[in-house]
Write a protein that holds these residues in place. Structure first.
Motif, PDB file in Angstrom:
ATOM      1  N   GLU A 280       0.795  -1.138   0.049  1.00  0.00           N
ATOM      2  CA  GLU A 280       0.094   0.007  -0.155  1.00  0.00           C
ATOM      3  C   GLU A 280       0.819   1.240   0.102  1.00  0.00           C
ATOM      4  O   GLU A 280       0.468   2.450  -0.469  1.00  0.00           O
ATOM      5  N   LEU A 281       1.978   0.993   0.305  1.00  0.00           N
ATOM      6  CA  LEU A 281       3.091   2.250   0.603  1.00  0.00           C
ATOM      7  C   LEU A 281       3.483   2.678  -0.655  1.00  0.00           C
ATOM      8  O   LEU A 281       3.347   3.890  -0.986  1.00  0.00           O
ATOM      9  N   ALA A 282       3.346   1.725  -1.689  1.00  0.00           N
ATOM     10  CA  ALA A 282       3.801   2.063  -3.171  1.00  0.00           C
ATOM     11  C   ALA A 282       2.776   3.129  -3.695  1.00  0.00           C
ATOM     12  O   ALA A 282       2.809   4.047  -4.333  1.00  0.00           O
ATOM     13  N   LEU A 283       1.485   2.646  -3.327  1.00  0.00           N
ATOM     14  CA  LEU A 283       0.423   3.201  -4.074  1.00  0.00           C
ATOM     15  C   LEU A 283       0.381   4.810  -3.360  1.00  0.00           C
ATOM     16  O   LEU A 283      -0.078   5.652  -4.187  1.00  0.00           O
ATOM     17  N   GLU A 284       0.410   4.717  -2.281  1.00  0.00           N
ATOM     18  CA  GLU A 284       0.669   6.092  -1.478  1.00  0.00           C
ATOM     19  C   GLU A 284       1.483   6.973  -2.205  1.00  0.00           C
ATOM     20  O   GLU A 284       1.128   8.148  -2.393  1.00  0.00           O
ATOM     21  N   VAL A 285       2.732   6.465  -2.483  1.00  0.00           N
ATOM     22  CA  VAL A 285       3.855   7.361  -2.978  1.00  0.00           C
ATOM     23  C   VAL A 285       3.226   7.803  -4.592  1.00  0.00           C
ATOM     24  O   VAL A 285       3.380   8.969  -4.928  1.00  0.00           O
ATOM     25  N   ASP A 286       2.702   6.870  -5.201  1.00  0.00           N
ATOM     26  CA  ASP A 286       2.221   6.927  -6.443  1.00  0.00           C
ATOM     27  C   ASP A 286       1.267   8.172  -6.674  1.00  0.00           C
ATOM     28  O   ASP A 286       1.249   9.061  -7.342  1.00  0.00           O
ATOM     29  N   GLN A 287       0.309   8.311  -5.511  1.00  0.00           N
ATOM     30  CA  GLN A 287      -0.744   9.247  -5.416  1.00  0.00           C
ATOM     31  C   GLN A 287      -0.131  10.541  -4.928  1.00  0.00           C
ATOM     32  O   GLN A 287      -0.700  11.841  -5.593  1.00  0.00           O
ATOM     33  N   HIS A 288       0.873  10.619  -4.040  1.00  0.00           N
ATOM     34  CA  HIS A 288       1.146  11.982  -3.100  1.00  0.00           C
ATOM     35  C   HIS A 288       2.468  12.398  -3.515  1.00  0.00           C
ATOM     36  O   HIS A 288       2.957  13.425  -2.960  1.00  0.00           O
ATOM     37  N   GLY A 289       3.341  11.518  -4.251  1.00  0.00           N
ATOM     38  CA  GLY A 289       4.619  11.690  -4.350  1.00  0.00           C
ATOM     39  C   GLY A 289       5.489  11.590  -2.949  1.00  0.00           C
ATOM     40  O   GLY A 289       4.805  10.991  -1.948  1.00  0.00           O
ATOM     41  N   TYR A 290       6.765  12.014  -2.794  1.00  0.00           N
ATOM     42  CA  TYR A 290       7.499  11.776  -1.771  1.00  0.00           C
ATOM     43  C   TYR A 290       7.321  13.008  -0.799  1.00  0.00           C
ATOM     44  O   TYR A 290       7.830  13.079   0.239  1.00  0.00           O
ATOM     45  N   GLY A 291       6.660  14.117  -1.186  1.00  0.00           N
ATOM     46  CA  GLY A 291       6.415  15.094  -0.260  1.00  0.00           C
ATOM     47  C   GLY A 291       6.181  15.050   1.137  1.00  0.00           C
ATOM     48  O   GLY A 291       6.730  15.395   2.032  1.00  0.00           O
ATOM     49  N   PRO A 292       4.921  14.314   1.094  1.00  0.00           N
ATOM     50  CA  PRO A 292       4.546  14.055   2.763  1.00  0.00           C
ATOM     51  C   PRO A 292       5.438  13.301   3.469  1.00  0.00           C
ATOM     52  O   PRO A 292       5.633  13.425   4.458  1.00  0.00           O
ATOM     53  N   ILE A 293       6.294  12.375   2.751  1.00  0.00           N
ATOM     54  CA  ILE A 293       7.130  11.717   3.558  1.00  0.00           C
ATOM     55  C   ILE A 293       8.457  12.544   4.156  1.00  0.00           C
ATOM     56  O   ILE A 293       8.771  12.253   5.106  1.00  0.00           O
ATOM     57  N   ILE A 294       8.868  13.226   3.002  1.00  0.00           N
ATOM     58  CA  ILE A 294       9.988  14.330   3.371  1.00  0.00           C
ATOM     59  C   ILE A 294       9.690  14.816   4.721  1.00  0.00           C
ATOM     60  O   ILE A 294      10.359  15.379   5.652  1.00  0.00           O
ATOM     61  N   ALA A 295       8.362  15.458   4.478  1.00  0.00           N
ATOM     62  CA  ALA A 295       7.711  16.411   5.687  1.00  0.00           C
ATOM     63  C   ALA A 295       7.946  15.560   6.955  1.00  0.00           C
ATOM     64  O   ALA A 295       8.098  15.843   8.041  1.00  0.00           O
ATOM     65  N   GLU A 296       7.379  14.355   6.813  1.00  0.00           N
ATOM     66  CA  GLU A 296       7.302  13.324   8.217  1.00  0.00           C
ATOM     67  C   GLU A 296       8.709  13.401   8.776  1.00  0.00           C
ATOM     68  O   GLU A 296       8.879  13.524   9.933  1.00  0.00           O
ATOM     69  N   MET A 297       9.804  13.256   7.680  1.00  0.00           N
ATOM     70  CA  MET A 297      11.193  12.870   8.234  1.00  0.00           C
ATOM     71  C   MET A 297      11.508  14.190   8.829  1.00  0.00           C
ATOM     72  O   MET A 297      12.264  14.279  10.047  1.00  0.00           O
ATOM     73  N   ARG A 298      11.132  15.238   8.330  1.00  0.00           N
ATOM     74  CA  ARG A 298      11.577  16.532   8.938  1.00  0.00           C
ATOM     75  C   ARG A 298      10.891  16.831  10.231  1.00  0.00           C
ATOM     76  O   ARG A 298      11.584  17.510  11.117  1.00  0.00           O
ATOM     77  N   ALA A 299       9.671  16.471  10.427  1.00  0.00           N
ATOM     78  CA  ALA A 299       8.843  16.501  11.541  1.00  0.00           C
ATOM     79  C   ALA A 299       9.474  15.861  12.605  1.00  0.00           C
ATOM     80  O   ALA A 299       9.579  16.264  13.583  1.00  0.00           O
ATOM     81  N   ARG A 300      10.136  14.656  12.091  1.00  0.00           N
ATOM     82  CA  ARG A 300      10.738  13.860  13.207  1.00  0.00           C
ATOM     83  C   ARG A 300      12.383  14.454  13.575  1.00  0.00           C
ATOM     84  O   ARG A 300      12.983  13.990  14.571  1.00  0.00           O
ATOM     85  N   GLY A 301      12.746  15.403  12.875  1.00  0.00           N
ATOM     86  CA  GLY A 301      13.859  16.236  13.292  1.00  0.00           C
ATOM     87  C   GLY A 301      14.887  15.514  12.656  1.00  0.00           C
ATOM     88  O   GLY A 301      16.189  15.946  12.797  1.00  0.00           O
ATOM     89  N   GLU A 302      14.633  14.835  11.456  1.00  0.00           N
ATOM     90  CA  GLU A 302      15.938  14.265  10.689  1.00  0.00           C
ATOM     91  C   GLU A 302      16.398  15.371   9.867  1.00  0.00           C
ATOM     92  O   GLU A 302      15.426  16.090   8.988  1.00  0.00           O
TER      93      GLU A 302
END
Lengths: 466, 299
Positions: free
Chosen positions: B244-266
């Motif tokens: 399902e993660l592949a589908l998520e990326v397909d729909q929303h791109g990597y933007g939300p994941i990068i935002a999550e990383m940054r929110a974690r302080g990475e």
């Protein structure tokens, strides 16, 4: 196939020919012993005059700058070796020669010469009935006088005139003076010889000079596959190198085709010169593969004269050097008529301290518009201590021509080694198949399949266990 | 080093060592660190997809595992079937059962495909394997819709993009790896070639082989269904999950994941932001003959 030849040895060898040292008297003695007709004696003398007049090339002579001839000990060389016996079957040949004689390919004819004497010769009856001639040169000088008079020493004539550069014809002249042995081939017009004719020239006496001279004539519209092998016995350590100077004249007449393979497998105690010159008539084609494996020093000169219109030449070469072997390679693609094509690829692999000096010239002469001349020289160095010098040259004297030349020198490609290793091949295996692969485009052009396999095997042995 | 909530090697239920186990892997290429600590565990029978934008370090990971010169592991460990992979030479890795399906396979003139395959199979399985070589080859060629005449061609020389990828899959099928890494195998393929390649991979799927499928394009994963998906961004595993993660990326791109990383302080190093390109990440395809650096390629 029965053996064809009568012994061309005329009595035992006179003392002048077995004593070390070369002179005009030895040239006379050679003519006497061989029973040459007068016109041939005259050619020999002209050869001797040219040999004496042309200065010995040195490392400052153009075309010889990388040719170190210090090994040459002319005073120690006897002009000829005693004649060998004619044999009825290959099994009667000397063991060392038999060991080198590949027997798994089917020939249309075979000549084996032992120190200039035709020891064994065959020619398929069907070919003989078609008028194909394949014999030793001395027999031909007596029996095919007209053909010989029109071709013999015409392409590589012994000549010298004051002011002539010393890079011209010195060792070819010596061959003209003392030639002893060699083959003559004639294929009549519109005759196709499909099975290869094969000449094996073997120098057994390591102290005698070896001066074979061959003549190949492929007449109009005819086809020939010819394998020309040069071999010599191994000499003793510390002795001077066995010395040879060979010459081959090749005529490919209008519309004819020659598939020519030269195999140089001199022993490692041999220093030898071999000059081959081919002339092509209108719409003729030559596919010529030069294989150089042996010799401590070997100088190979291969000239192609594209004299006819619309003629085409492919010249391919390979050499593999090990130890301190030196290959001195000179090629000429002379475009002398309109719409002529030549394409050359010469590949060398070197290990240890082996060296190659390659000089290739594409000479586009006036009047050869619409011609294409290509030339590439590739050198693969397996050790840092090996060395390759590559000098491709172009001379263009007409318009509307296309020429390229290129050269490269370098080690085995690491990118390729990595790819092969990533499939499980150990580095040594990967390198070996890359070296084999490097030569493959040349080997595949050899017109005789069994010979291709033998050359692959010979290279493989020379690569050795690395 | 990057022990966050979403990363970490997946342990096997039975407690055995995974077939391929990567822990805390750091990789440097031309004195620049590209991979900043990756953990990954792959078992036989599993298909893992590694997704990520260009320049995220996907190919660097593949090359480092296959021991490509210039890809230096500076920290971490990798084991294959319990053996230290990083101690092995490239050919030893291959013989141990690791295979990399190259994005840009090298052309090797003069080396015939057939001879090369035979030697490779012999290296991996020994002389005995040669007995069944021909039959197997015939079967794999049919599967990949490849003509036998490929065997007489020089390795990858003059092959089209699709032919090269098929040839890679053929090698994989013949060498029967236990872990196969596929580096952007979908790139540069037309629809037909893509389908043949995907069918070839699917035919190989089974309990004896684990796949690591590297791609930045979801199309591949529609044909080759992954069991696990790992998102690689800026040289780190940013997120892991199921198909399902592949589908998520397909729909929303990597933007939300990068935002999550940054929110974690990475710290997230992206090529666009840093302005730097990742050296040698995507090497230029070599068309030239290594022995014919100039001039013509054929006579």
């Amino acid at each position: 196939m029965a053996t064809l030849i009568r012994s061309s040895a005329r009595g035992s060898l006179p003392g002048a020919l077995t004593t070390p040292g070369l002179s005009e008297a030895t040239v006379q003695a050679m003519g006497d012993w061989r029973g040459d007709p007068d016109w041939v004696r005259d050619l020999r003398l002209r050869g001797w005059q040219a040999w004496e007049s042309i200065p010995m090339p040195t490392m400052s002579t153009e075309g010889w700058r990388r040719s170190d001839l210090r090994w040459l000990a002319l005073d120690a060389i006897a002009p000829a070796a005693p004649p060998a016996p004619v044999v009825e079957g290959l099994e009667q040949l000397p063991t060392e020669l038999r060991g080198q004689l590949q027997t798994d390919f089917e020939e249309g004819g075979l000549i084996v010469q032992h120190d200039g004497t035709a020891a064994y010769a065959t020619l398929q009856e069907a070919l003989r009935r078609q008028g194909v001639i394949f014999t030793d040169l001395h027999t031909a000088l007596h029996e095919h006088r007209d053909l010989l008079a029109r071709h013999f020493m015409q392409l590589l004539p012994p000549r010298w005139r004051p002011g002539m550069p010393s890079n011209a014809g010195k060792f070819e002249a010596l061959n003209a003076a003392l030639f002893n042995g060699g083959a003559f081939v004639y294929v009549p017009p519109d005759t196709t010889v499909t099975l290869p004719l094969r000449s094996v020239l073997w120098a057994a006496d390591t102290r005698a000079g070896f001066f074979p001279r061959s003549l190949i004539v492929v007449d109009r519209g005819a086809r020939l596959v010819y394998v020309d092998e040069y071999r010599s016995a191994a000499g003793g350590r510390g002795e001077p190198l066995t010395f040879g100077s060979g010459a081959v004249e090749v005529y490919v007449k209008d519309g004819a085709r020659l598939d020519y393979v030269t195999v140089q497998e001199w022993s490692m105690t041999t220093g030898a010169f071999l000059t081959q010159r081919a002339t092509l008539g209108n719409d003729a084609y030559i596919n010529w593969v030069l294989v150089g494996l042996g010799g401590q020093y070997s100088r190979s000169t291969a000239d192609i004269l594209l004299q006819g219109k619309g003629t085409k030449a492919d010249l391919l070469g390979l050499a593999f050097g090990e130890g301190t072997q030196v290959f001195d390679v000179h090629t000429l693609q002379a475009h002398m008529s309109p719409f002529t094509d030549s394409d050359q690829l010469y590949k060398t692999g070197l290990r240890d301290r082996a060296r190659v000096a390659y000089e290739g010239l594409i000479d586009i002469q006036k009047g050869s518009y619409g011609s294409n001349g290509f030339q590439a020289n590739k050198n693969l160095l397996l050790d840092d201590t090996a060395k390759a010098d590559s000098i491709p040259m172009l001379e263009i004297n007409d318009n509307d021509v296309r020429c390229t030349h290129s050269s490269s020198v370098g080690p085995v490609d690491e990118e390729s080694v990595y790819y092969l290793m990533s499939r499980g091949l150990p580095r040594a295996v990967a390198e070996r198949i890359l070296v084999q692969g490097f030569f493959e485009p040349v080997i595949e052009r050899i017109g005789v399949e069994a010979l291709r396999d033998r050359i692959r095997g010979a290279i493989d042995r020379k690569i050795g266990d690395r | 080093m990057t022990a966050t909530a979403t990363t970490g090697a997946m342990a096997r239920a039975d407690g055995q060592e995974p077939t391929l186990k990567i822990e805390g892997l750091h990789v440097m290429v031309t004195s620049r660190e590209i991979i900043h600590g990756i953990d990954l565990a792959v078992n036989k029978g599993e298909v893992h997809a590694i997704l990520g934008p260009n320049g995220s370090g996907k190919s660097t990971l593949a090359y480092a595992l296959m021991g490509r010169p210039g890809y230096d592991v500076t920290a971490g460990s990798v084991s294959l079937k319990g053996q230290d992979l990083l101690e092995m030479e490239v050919d030893e890795r291959a013989r141990a059962g690791l295979f990399l399906c190259f994005q840009y396979p090298t052309s090797i003139p003069g080396v015939h495909m057939g001879n090369f395959l035979r030697l490779s199979v012999k290296s991996r399985f020994g002389d005995e394997a040669i007995k069944t070589f021909r039959t197997e080859l015939t079967e794999k060629l049919r599967l990949l819709k490849m003509d036998r005449s490929y065997m007489n061609r020089y390795l990858n020389e003059g092959f089209s993009g699709g032919e090269k990828k098929k040839a890679e899959i053929l090698q994989m099928a013949m060498l029967k790896p236990e872990i196969a890494i596929m580096d952007e195998t979908d790139s540069g393929l037309d629809v037909d070639a893509f389908k043949v390649v995907a069918d070839g991979v699917n035919a190989m799927r089974g309990p004896d082989v684990g796949f690591v499928v590297i791609t930045h394009y979801n199309r591949m994963l529609e044909y080759i269904k992954p069991d696990f998906v790992h998102i690689l961004i800026g040289g780190k595993i940013a997120k892991e999950g199921g198909p399902e993660l592949a589908l998520e990326v397909d729909q929303h791109g990597y933007g939300p994941i990068i935002a999550e990383m940054r929110a974690r302080g990475e710290q997230v190093e992206l090529p666009e932001e840093g302005g730097a390109t990742y050296a040698r990440e995507e090497p230029v395809e070599r068309h030239d003959d290594p022995f014919r650096a100039h001039g013509r390629t054929s006579l």
